[in-house]
Design an enzyme around this catalytic site. Structure first.
Site, PDB file in Angstrom:
ATOM      1  CB  THR A 131      41.162  21.900  -7.474  1.00  0.00           C
ATOM      2  OG1 THR A 131      41.189  20.655  -6.530  1.00  0.00           O
ATOM      3  CG2 THR A 131      40.634  21.519  -8.468  1.00  0.00           C
TER       4      THR A 131
ATOM      5  CB  CYS B 199      45.535  19.535  -0.753  1.00  0.00           C
ATOM      6  SG  CYS B 199      43.745  20.355  -0.783  1.00  0.00           S
TER       7      CYS B 199
END
Length: 232
Positions: free
Chosen positions: A83, A197
């Site tokens: 992430t 992202c």
């Protein structure tokens, strides 16, 4: 081949993509029945998301460092945090583990620099777009000029990530909004746009726009493959 450690679940949808990409990449490079050696710790994202929006990053750092140690103890030779946003606590995690952490921003910067890009747009959660842990690293360590969307568009991107993509929802309206925002960044001078992202690649990809896109999930996974195979 060394063992890749993955700290995932943030969200599980993008972690599944990491797992697939890494295994496909190793098979492509080595052939036959080869697959990657992976140790994965997948966390429950819900409590971490609450801590994010409450601003309790110290609790997040402690929780993720504990899980990173589990990955290390299980035999991983290096670690990826699957992430972008959680790299806000990467320095704390690095202090707690004795194996290398492959930083997603460094992998992305390497890809940008290889293509001669100096001015780049950044899409991600509000934390990634607004805080300095990511864009600051790109600028200070790698000399890149980073642009982010205007405030209203940052809100759109953040909302779509948490309310749709992290829950496996993909809508045409959100795709059109992201493509408009990507176009705006190009008009401001961006030579490419970072999909900062790991879920954004579920919504838009290179076939949707002529603007060069840099999908951090793919870049990070490729970096893991190269590292695993170059270490032995």
């Amino acid at each position: 081949m060394k063992t890749i450690g993955l700290l995932g679940g943030m969200s599980w949808e993008s972690t599944a993509t990491y797992y697939q990409l890494i295994n496909e990449g190793v098979k492509h490079k080595l052939g036959g029945l080869h697959s990657a050696k992976i140790i994965l710790y997948s966390v429950d994202f819900a409590p971490l998301e609450r801590f994010q929006h409450d601003g309790d990053w110290s609790e997040i750092a402690c929780m993720l460092a504990e899980k990173a140690l589990c990955v290390k103890s299980a035999g991983a030779d290096f670690l990826l945090i699957c992430t972008n946003t959680m790299h806000k606590v990467a320095p704390y995690i690095e202090e707690k583990i004795s194996i290398p952490l492959l930083h997603i921003a460094d992998a992305t910067a390497q890809s940008l620099i290889t293509q001669g890009i100096k001015k780049v747009g950044l899409l991600g959660t509000a934390f990634t777009m607004e805080d300095d842990f990511y864009k600051g690293r790109l600028h200070e360590k790698h000399g890149l000029n980073v642009l982010v969307p205007k405030d209203y568009d940052r809100q759109i991107v953040h909302q779509v990530i948490y309310q749709e993509l992290c829950q496996g929802k993909v809508t045409e309206a959100s795709k059109e909004a992201f493509l408009r925002i990507i176009g705006d960044l190009q008009e401001q001078g961006a030579e490419g746009v970072i999909l900062g992202c790991t879920e954004i690649g579920l919504l838009v990809n290179q076939s949707d726009t002529h603007v060069s896109l840099f999908d951090t999930t793919h870049i990070h996974a490729d970096f893991a493959i190269e590292t695993a195979l170059s270490l032995g």
